[in-house]
Design a protein around this motif. Structure first.
Motif, PDB file in Angstrom:
ATOM      1  N   ASP A 160       0.829  -1.212   0.000  1.00  0.00           N
ATOM      2  CA  ASP A 160       0.000   0.000   0.000  1.00  0.00           C
ATOM      3  C   ASP A 160       0.864   1.263   0.000  1.00  0.00           C
ATOM      4  O   ASP A 160       0.568   2.252   0.687  1.00  0.00           O
ATOM      5  CB  ASP A 160      -0.947   0.007   1.200  1.00  0.00           C
ATOM      6  N   GLY A 161       1.963   1.229  -0.761  1.00  0.00           N
ATOM      7  CA  GLY A 161       2.802   2.400  -0.928  1.00  0.00           C
ATOM      8  C   GLY A 161       3.822   2.651   0.162  1.00  0.00           C
ATOM      9  O   GLY A 161       4.515   3.674   0.132  1.00  0.00           O
ATOM     10  N   ARG A 162       3.967   1.747   1.110  1.00  0.00           N
ATOM     11  CA  ARG A 162       4.939   1.929   2.200  1.00  0.00           C
ATOM     12  C   ARG A 162       5.777   0.665   2.366  1.00  0.00           C
ATOM     13  O   ARG A 162       5.417  -0.405   1.896  1.00  0.00           O
ATOM     14  CB  ARG A 162       4.216   2.244   3.514  1.00  0.00           C
ATOM     15  N   THR A 163       6.891   0.829   3.054  1.00  0.00           N
ATOM     16  CA  THR A 163       7.793  -0.302   3.279  1.00  0.00           C
ATOM     17  C   THR A 163       7.171  -1.292   4.255  1.00  0.00           C
ATOM     18  O   THR A 163       6.520  -0.901   5.226  1.00  0.00           O
ATOM     19  CB  THR A 163       9.139   0.202   3.832  1.00  0.00           C
ATOM     20  N   LEU A 164       7.362  -2.574   3.987  1.00  0.00           N
ATOM     21  CA  LEU A 164       6.850  -3.613   4.888  1.00  0.00           C
ATOM     22  C   LEU A 164       7.540  -3.526   6.245  1.00  0.00           C
ATOM     23  O   LEU A 164       8.737  -3.241   6.342  1.00  0.00           O
ATOM     24  CB  LEU A 164       7.082  -4.996   4.283  1.00  0.00           C
ATOM     25  N   GLY A 187      -3.579  -6.286   1.187  1.00  0.00           N
ATOM     26  CA  GLY A 187      -3.407  -4.985   0.545  1.00  0.00           C
ATOM     27  C   GLY A 187      -2.743  -5.124  -0.813  1.00  0.00           C
ATOM     28  O   GLY A 187      -2.699  -6.201  -1.405  1.00  0.00           O
ATOM     29  N   CYS A 188      -2.207  -4.015  -1.309  1.00  0.00           N
ATOM     30  CA  CYS A 188      -1.558  -3.984  -2.619  1.00  0.00           C
ATOM     31  C   CYS A 188      -0.048  -4.159  -2.424  1.00  0.00           C
ATOM     32  O   CYS A 188       0.637  -3.257  -1.958  1.00  0.00           O
ATOM     33  CB  CYS A 188      -1.860  -2.663  -3.328  1.00  0.00           C
ATOM     34  N   LEU A 189       0.444  -5.335  -2.793  1.00  0.00           N
ATOM     35  CA  LEU A 189       1.857  -5.654  -2.632  1.00  0.00           C
ATOM     36  C   LEU A 189       2.590  -5.374  -3.946  1.00  0.00           C
ATOM     37  O   LEU A 189       2.142  -5.788  -5.009  1.00  0.00           O
ATOM     38  CB  LEU A 189       2.028  -7.116  -2.237  1.00  0.00           C
ATOM     39  N   VAL A 190       3.723  -4.674  -3.863  1.00  0.00           N
ATOM     40  CA  VAL A 190       4.503  -4.312  -5.047  1.00  0.00           C
ATOM     41  C   VAL A 190       5.940  -4.769  -4.870  1.00  0.00           C
ATOM     42  O   VAL A 190       6.559  -4.519  -3.829  1.00  0.00           O
ATOM     43  CB  VAL A 190       4.473  -2.788  -5.294  1.00  0.00           C
ATOM     44  N   CYS A 191       6.446  -5.447  -5.893  1.00  0.00           N
ATOM     45  CA  CYS A 191       7.864  -5.804  -5.954  1.00  0.00           C
ATOM     46  C   CYS A 191       8.511  -4.955  -7.038  1.00  0.00           C
ATOM     47  O   CYS A 191       8.082  -4.988  -8.192  1.00  0.00           O
ATOM     48  CB  CYS A 191       8.043  -7.298  -6.243  1.00  0.00           C
ATOM     49  N   SER A 192       9.548  -4.212  -6.676  1.00  0.00           N
ATOM     50  CA  SER A 192      10.263  -3.351  -7.622  1.00  0.00           C
ATOM     51  C   SER A 192      11.665  -3.899  -7.840  1.00  0.00           C
ATOM     52  O   SER A 192      12.350  -4.258  -6.880  1.00  0.00           O
ATOM     53  CB  SER A 192      10.342  -1.917  -7.098  1.00  0.00           C
ATOM     54  N   VAL A 197      20.122   1.601 -14.726  1.00  0.00           N
ATOM     55  CA  VAL A 197      19.581   2.089 -15.997  1.00  0.00           C
ATOM     56  C   VAL A 197      18.096   1.784 -16.170  1.00  0.00           C
ATOM     57  O   VAL A 197      17.505   2.142 -17.193  1.00  0.00           O
ATOM     58  CB  VAL A 197      20.365   1.506 -17.190  1.00  0.00           C
ATOM     59  N   SER A 198      17.464   1.113 -15.209  1.00  0.00           N
ATOM     60  CA  SER A 198      16.048   0.753 -15.371  1.00  0.00           C
ATOM     61  C   SER A 198      15.409   0.522 -14.022  1.00  0.00           C
ATOM     62  O   SER A 198      16.086   0.280 -13.013  1.00  0.00           O
ATOM     63  CB  SER A 198      15.899  -0.506 -16.240  1.00  0.00           C
ATOM     64  N   ASN A 199      14.093   0.584 -14.014  1.00  0.00           N
ATOM     65  CA  ASN A 199      13.298   0.342 -12.804  1.00  0.00           C
ATOM     66  C   ASN A 199      11.945  -0.214 -13.239  1.00  0.00           C
ATOM     67  O   ASN A 199      11.152   0.493 -13.862  1.00  0.00           O
ATOM     68  CB  ASN A 199      13.129   1.632 -12.007  1.00  0.00           C
ATOM     69  N   VAL A 200      11.677  -1.491 -12.921  1.00  0.00           N
ATOM     70  CA  VAL A 200      10.436  -2.152 -13.320  1.00  0.00           C
ATOM     71  C   VAL A 200       9.780  -2.720 -12.059  1.00  0.00           C
ATOM     72  O   VAL A 200      10.471  -3.246 -11.177  1.00  0.00           O
ATOM     73  CB  VAL A 200      10.689  -3.286 -14.339  1.00  0.00           C
ATOM     74  N   SER A 201       8.454  -2.621 -11.980  1.00  0.00           N
ATOM     75  CA  SER A 201       7.744  -3.119 -10.807  1.00  0.00           C
ATOM     76  C   SER A 201       6.534  -3.947 -11.219  1.00  0.00           C
ATOM     77  O   SER A 201       6.030  -3.832 -12.340  1.00  0.00           O
ATOM     78  CB  SER A 201       7.298  -1.962  -9.904  1.00  0.00           C
ATOM     79  N   LYS A 202       6.081  -4.780 -10.291  1.00  0.00           N
ATOM     80  CA  LYS A 202       4.897  -5.618 -10.486  1.00  0.00           C
ATOM     81  C   LYS A 202       4.091  -5.591  -9.210  1.00  0.00           C
ATOM     82  O   LYS A 202       4.633  -5.745  -8.121  1.00  0.00           O
ATOM     83  CB  LYS A 202       5.318  -7.052 -10.832  1.00  0.00           C
ATOM     84  N   GLU A 203       2.770  -5.393  -9.342  1.00  0.00           N
ATOM     85  CA  GLU A 203       1.927  -5.340  -8.151  1.00  0.00           C
ATOM     86  C   GLU A 203       0.886  -6.448  -8.172  1.00  0.00           C
ATOM     87  O   GLU A 203       0.513  -6.970  -9.223  1.00  0.00           O
ATOM     88  CB  GLU A 203       1.246  -3.985  -8.032  1.00  0.00           C
ATOM     89  N   GLN A 204       0.427  -6.805  -6.970  1.00  0.00           N
ATOM     90  CA  GLN A 204      -0.579  -7.856  -6.824  1.00  0.00           C
ATOM     91  C   GLN A 204      -1.437  -7.556  -5.604  1.00  0.00           C
ATOM     92  O   GLN A 204      -0.926  -7.219  -4.538  1.00  0.00           O
ATOM     93  CB  GLN A 204       0.092  -9.218  -6.672  1.00  0.00           C
ATOM     94  N   LYS A 205      -2.740  -7.659  -5.788  1.00  0.00           N
ATOM     95  CA  LYS A 205      -3.677  -7.460  -4.684  1.00  0.00           C
ATOM     96  C   LYS A 205      -3.769  -8.763  -3.901  1.00  0.00           C
ATOM     97  O   LYS A 205      -4.170  -9.797  -4.433  1.00  0.00           O
ATOM     98  CB  LYS A 205      -5.055  -7.073  -5.225  1.00  0.00           C
TER      99      LYS A 205
END
Length: 281
Positions: A160-164, A187-192, A197-205
């Motif tokens: 949810d936009g904050r550090t675990l 909640g909404c979990l995001v792995c970045s 040279v790059s930054n890619v993320s994936k989220e999962q409810k």
């Protein structure tokens, strides 16, 4: 093969890929470019008042600019640009573009007026991220994060936009990039996944794991418990039935003894009655 160009802007084909920017005006600067992409390095504030400057890579001179004329030894046309703001642009980056770049400036007398060096590193960008989660037997949730492509990837997690926090994490494995969340976490979990040279993320409810479904490994245990309960029930019923039969046997035996006693008493009384009758005679 040397080429002399009368303009500081060298026309070239359109480049594709990730484009990065770097300030190389300080000695010892570190710049990063994406493999197959483009890097823009600002070498000076302006070149208009500098009579001559040279750019070398690993002690090999690759660019020489004198009186606004450019002499280059770059064999491929890969967008080398030296506009008025002192920016060096290199496209279609390759692995061997990594190295040490040195810029030298000269005054009108041909003497060196300045020199500084920067390091250029070429990295493959992260292309995609995969997030997989599963529920464990006690209601925890295990989540793994993996990526494709990318040199030296760095992983980070947010909920949810904050550090675990430690209150939400049961375990973290930084080598396999697998975390285990506690039972109450949702909640909404995001792995970045990122590198220079790059930054890619994936989220999962994610939601809390239900306790209604037990793993198949526990089915034999449950079956054994049920069998034991059934056996105990049968044994209990048998004991109760046995206990109920015992009083009936005693009662029957008592009745038989009582009947025998009554018969004996009857016979005794009969014998005495006969004797008394004889004596009376």
């Amino acid at each position: 093969m040397e080429a002399v160009v009368g303009l500081l802007l060298m026309m070239c084909g359109v480049s594709h890929g990730v484009e990065t920017y770097c300030d190389g005006r300080q000695d010892g600067a570190q710049c990063y470019g994406a493999l197959g992409g483009t890097v823009n390095i600002q070498l000076m504030d302006s070149t208009s008042e500098i009579p001559r400057y040279q750019l070398s890579k690993n002690s090999l001179k690759i660019l020489d600019v004198k009186k606004k004329n450019v002499i280059t030894k770059i064999k491929e046309q890969r967008c080398l640009i030296f506009p008025g703001n002192g920016t060096f642009r290199l496209s279609n980056l390759k692995r061997n573009d990594s190295g040490s770049y040195t810029l030298q400036t000269f005054n009108s007398d041909g003497r060196t007026s300045g020199e500084w060096t920067l390091q250029l590193f070429i990295q493959a960008p992260v292309s995609s991220v995969l997030l997989v989660s599963e529920c464990l037997s006690q209601g925890e949730r295990r989540v793994s994060c993996s990526s494709e492509g990318g040199d030296s990837p760095q992983y980070s997690w947010t909920l949810d936009g904050r550090t675990l926090t430690d209150a939400e994490l049961l375990s973290v494995n930084n080598e396999t990039n697998i975390i285990t969340l506690k039972q109450h976490v949702s909640g909404c979990l995001v792995c970045s996944v990122r590198n220079n040279v790059s930054n890619v993320s994936k989220e999962q409810k994610i939601s809390t794991c239900g306790a209604g479904l037990l793993p198949l490994v526990f089915l034999p245990v449950i079956g054994g418990v049920i069998s034991a309960v059934v056996i105990f029930l049968f044994v209990g019923v048998a004991v109760i039935c046995t206990q109920r039969r015992k009083p009936n046997n005693k009662s029957t035996k008592h009745k038989v003894v009582q009947n025998d006693y009554e018969e004996m008493m009857s016979l005794s009384c009969s014998s005495r009655g006969s004797k008394w009758r004889k004596e009376g005679r």
